[in-house]
Write a protein that holds these residues in place. Structure first.
Motif, PDB file in Angstrom:
ATOM      1  N   ASN A   1       1.209  -0.647   0.588  1.00  0.00           N
ATOM      2  CA  ASN A   1      -0.262   0.441   0.423  1.00  0.00           C
ATOM      3  C   ASN A   1       0.266   1.665  -0.041  1.00  0.00           C
ATOM      4  N   ALA A   2       2.071   1.042   0.544  1.00  0.00           N
ATOM      5  CA  ALA A   2       2.990   2.177   0.348  1.00  0.00           C
ATOM      6  C   ALA A   2       3.260   2.921  -0.532  1.00  0.00           C
ATOM      7  N   LYS A   3       3.363   2.008  -1.633  1.00  0.00           N
ATOM      8  CA  LYS A   3       4.156   2.130  -2.982  1.00  0.00           C
ATOM      9  C   LYS A   3       2.822   2.211  -4.214  1.00  0.00           C
ATOM     10  N   ASN A   4       1.856   1.707  -3.784  1.00  0.00           N
ATOM     11  CA  ASN A   4       0.628   2.331  -4.203  1.00  0.00           C
ATOM     12  C   ASN A   4       0.396   0.857  -5.750  1.00  0.00           C
ATOM     13  N   MET A   5       1.155  -0.581  -4.859  1.00  0.00           N
ATOM     14  CA  MET A   5       1.370  -1.817  -5.851  1.00  0.00           C
ATOM     15  C   MET A   5       0.526  -3.153  -5.779  1.00  0.00           C
ATOM     16  N   VAL A   6       0.337  -3.823  -6.222  1.00  0.00           N
ATOM     17  CA  VAL A   6      -0.443  -5.060  -6.350  1.00  0.00           C
ATOM     18  C   VAL A   6       0.704  -5.664  -6.801  1.00  0.00           C
ATOM     19  N   PHE A   7       0.591  -7.003  -6.740  1.00  0.00           N
ATOM     20  CA  PHE A   7       2.086  -8.080  -7.129  1.00  0.00           C
ATOM     21  C   PHE A   7       0.891  -9.543  -7.713  1.00  0.00           C
ATOM     22  N   LEU A   8       1.572 -10.163  -8.763  1.00  0.00           N
ATOM     23  CA  LEU A   8       0.270 -11.731  -8.773  1.00  0.00           C
ATOM     24  C   LEU A   8       2.256 -12.402  -8.610  1.00  0.00           C
ATOM     25  N   GLN A   9       2.087 -13.402  -8.176  1.00  0.00           N
ATOM     26  CA  GLN A   9       3.520 -14.363  -8.346  1.00  0.00           C
ATOM     27  C   GLN A   9       2.684 -15.595  -8.554  1.00  0.00           C
ATOM     28  N   MET A  10       3.517 -15.884  -9.853  1.00  0.00           N
ATOM     29  CA  MET A  10       2.949 -17.362 -10.849  1.00  0.00           C
ATOM     30  C   MET A  10       4.012 -18.256 -10.738  1.00  0.00           C
ATOM     31  N   ASN A  11       3.993 -19.530 -10.287  1.00  0.00           N
ATOM     32  CA  ASN A  11       4.716 -20.144  -9.949  1.00  0.00           C
ATOM     33  C   ASN A  11       3.801 -21.515 -10.538  1.00  0.00           C
ATOM     34  N   SER A  12       4.925 -22.245 -10.717  1.00  0.00           N
ATOM     35  CA  SER A  12       4.889 -23.586 -11.673  1.00  0.00           C
ATOM     36  C   SER A  12       4.038 -23.567 -12.490  1.00  0.00           C
ATOM     37  N   LEU A  13       4.166 -22.723 -14.333  1.00  0.00           N
ATOM     38  CA  LEU A  13       3.141 -22.310 -15.018  1.00  0.00           C
ATOM     39  C   LEU A  13       2.878 -23.026 -15.578  1.00  0.00           C
ATOM     40  N   LYS A  14       1.535 -23.410 -16.417  1.00  0.00           N
ATOM     41  CA  LYS A  14       1.122 -24.028 -16.827  1.00  0.00           C
ATOM     42  C   LYS A  14       0.958 -23.354 -18.715  1.00  0.00           C
ATOM     43  N   PRO A  15       1.181 -23.896 -19.832  1.00  0.00           N
ATOM     44  CA  PRO A  15       0.738 -23.345 -20.819  1.00  0.00           C
ATOM     45  C   PRO A  15      -0.943 -23.411 -20.850  1.00  0.00           C
ATOM     46  N   GLU A  16      -1.240 -23.751 -19.778  1.00  0.00           N
ATOM     47  CA  GLU A  16      -3.183 -23.568 -19.905  1.00  0.00           C
ATOM     48  C   GLU A  16      -3.120 -21.823 -18.943  1.00  0.00           C
ATOM     49  N   ASP A  17      -2.282 -21.755 -18.393  1.00  0.00           N
ATOM     50  CA  ASP A  17      -2.154 -20.225 -18.056  1.00  0.00           C
ATOM     51  C   ASP A  17      -1.581 -18.677 -19.019  1.00  0.00           C
ATOM     52  N   THR A  18      -1.434 -19.694 -20.344  1.00  0.00           N
ATOM     53  CA  THR A  18      -1.243 -19.032 -21.372  1.00  0.00           C
ATOM     54  C   THR A  18      -2.966 -17.771 -21.335  1.00  0.00           C
ATOM     55  N   ALA A  19      -2.558 -15.860 -20.654  1.00  0.00           N
ATOM     56  CA  ALA A  19      -3.301 -15.311 -21.194  1.00  0.00           C
ATOM     57  C   ALA A  19      -3.103 -13.818 -21.888  1.00  0.00           C
ATOM     58  N   VAL A  20      -3.894 -12.912 -21.443  1.00  0.00           N
ATOM     59  CA  VAL A  20      -3.941 -11.453 -20.798  1.00  0.00           C
ATOM     60  C   VAL A  20      -4.404 -11.249 -19.824  1.00  0.00           C
ATOM     61  N   TYR A  21      -3.577 -10.687 -18.727  1.00  0.00           N
ATOM     62  CA  TYR A  21      -3.248 -10.947 -17.260  1.00  0.00           C
ATOM     63  C   TYR A  21      -3.476  -9.217 -17.527  1.00  0.00           C
ATOM     64  N   TYR A  22      -4.391  -8.728 -16.269  1.00  0.00           N
ATOM     65  CA  TYR A  22      -5.245  -7.585 -16.136  1.00  0.00           C
ATOM     66  C   TYR A  22      -5.141  -7.640 -14.574  1.00  0.00           C
ATOM     67  N   CYS A  23      -5.143  -6.441 -14.514  1.00  0.00           N
ATOM     68  CA  CYS A  23      -4.936  -6.180 -12.575  1.00  0.00           C
ATOM     69  C   CYS A  23      -6.371  -5.006 -12.614  1.00  0.00           C
ATOM     70  N   ALA A  24      -7.456  -4.913 -11.653  1.00  0.00           N
ATOM     71  CA  ALA A  24      -8.159  -4.572 -11.403  1.00  0.00           C
ATOM     72  C   ALA A  24      -8.501  -4.045 -10.118  1.00  0.00           C
ATOM     73  N   ALA A  25      -9.916  -2.966  -9.572  1.00  0.00           N
ATOM     74  CA  ALA A  25      -9.969  -2.510  -8.401  1.00  0.00           C
ATOM     75  C   ALA A  25     -11.407  -2.547  -8.147  1.00  0.00           C
ATOM     76  N   ARG A  26     -11.787  -3.588  -7.657  1.00  0.00           N
ATOM     77  CA  ARG A  26     -12.611  -3.101  -6.916  1.00  0.00           C
ATOM     78  C   ARG A  26     -14.235  -2.190  -6.125  1.00  0.00           C
ATOM     79  N   THR A  27     -14.800  -2.019  -6.729  1.00  0.00           N
ATOM     80  CA  THR A  27     -15.210  -0.301  -5.841  1.00  0.00           C
ATOM     81  C   THR A  27     -16.803  -1.601  -5.863  1.00  0.00           C
TER      82      THR A  27
END
Length: 127
Positions: A77-103
């Motif tokens: 929160n201090a840096k206004n950042m959100v992260f997604l650590q993705m391990n053990s990736l699979k071919p089915e994880d292939t996609a465009v990844y979007y960040c979003a804020a819930r209101t």
């Protein structure tokens, strides 16, 4: 108006890892539950993970079954950042990844609750 910019996507072999980042412009970033979604070619955008700050060092996270145990969402929160650590990736994880804020007060995985979106970052996992 919250502006979100994702980064960190790329090409990785199956079994590899990537860390996605999302930078937010809004000073009140900490008040928004944040989420990651993804969209593969020809498919609808789907929920991946969400994180809510509950105060202090307390965060609540929730994951799609397809990524549970492999992906980890976090925020600074201090840096206004959100992260997604993705391990053990699979071919089915292939996609465009979007960040979003819930209101809106809808279920955490409901895409309709998210009103602010980044432009996305491409993740490609080769077999």
């Amino acid at each position: 108006q919250v502006q979100l910019v994702e980064s960190g996507g790329g090409l990785v072999q199956a079994g590899g890892s990537l860390r996605l980042s999302c930078a937010a412009s809004e000073r009140t970033f900490s008040s928004y539950p944040m989420g990651w979604f993804r969209q593969a070619p020809g498919k609808e955008r789907e929920f991946v993970a969400t994180i809510t700050w509950s105060g202090g060092n307390t965060y609540y996270t929730y994951y799609a079954d397809s990524v549970k145990g492999r992906f980890t969402i976090s925020r600074d929160n201090a840096k206004n950042m959100v992260f997604l650590q993705m391990n053990s990736l699979k071919p089915e994880d292939t996609a465009v990844y979007y960040c979003a804020a819930r209101t809106l007060s809808l279920p955490m995985a409901d895409i309709r609750g998210y009103n602010y979106w980044g432009r996305g970052t491409q993740v490609t996992v080769s077999s």
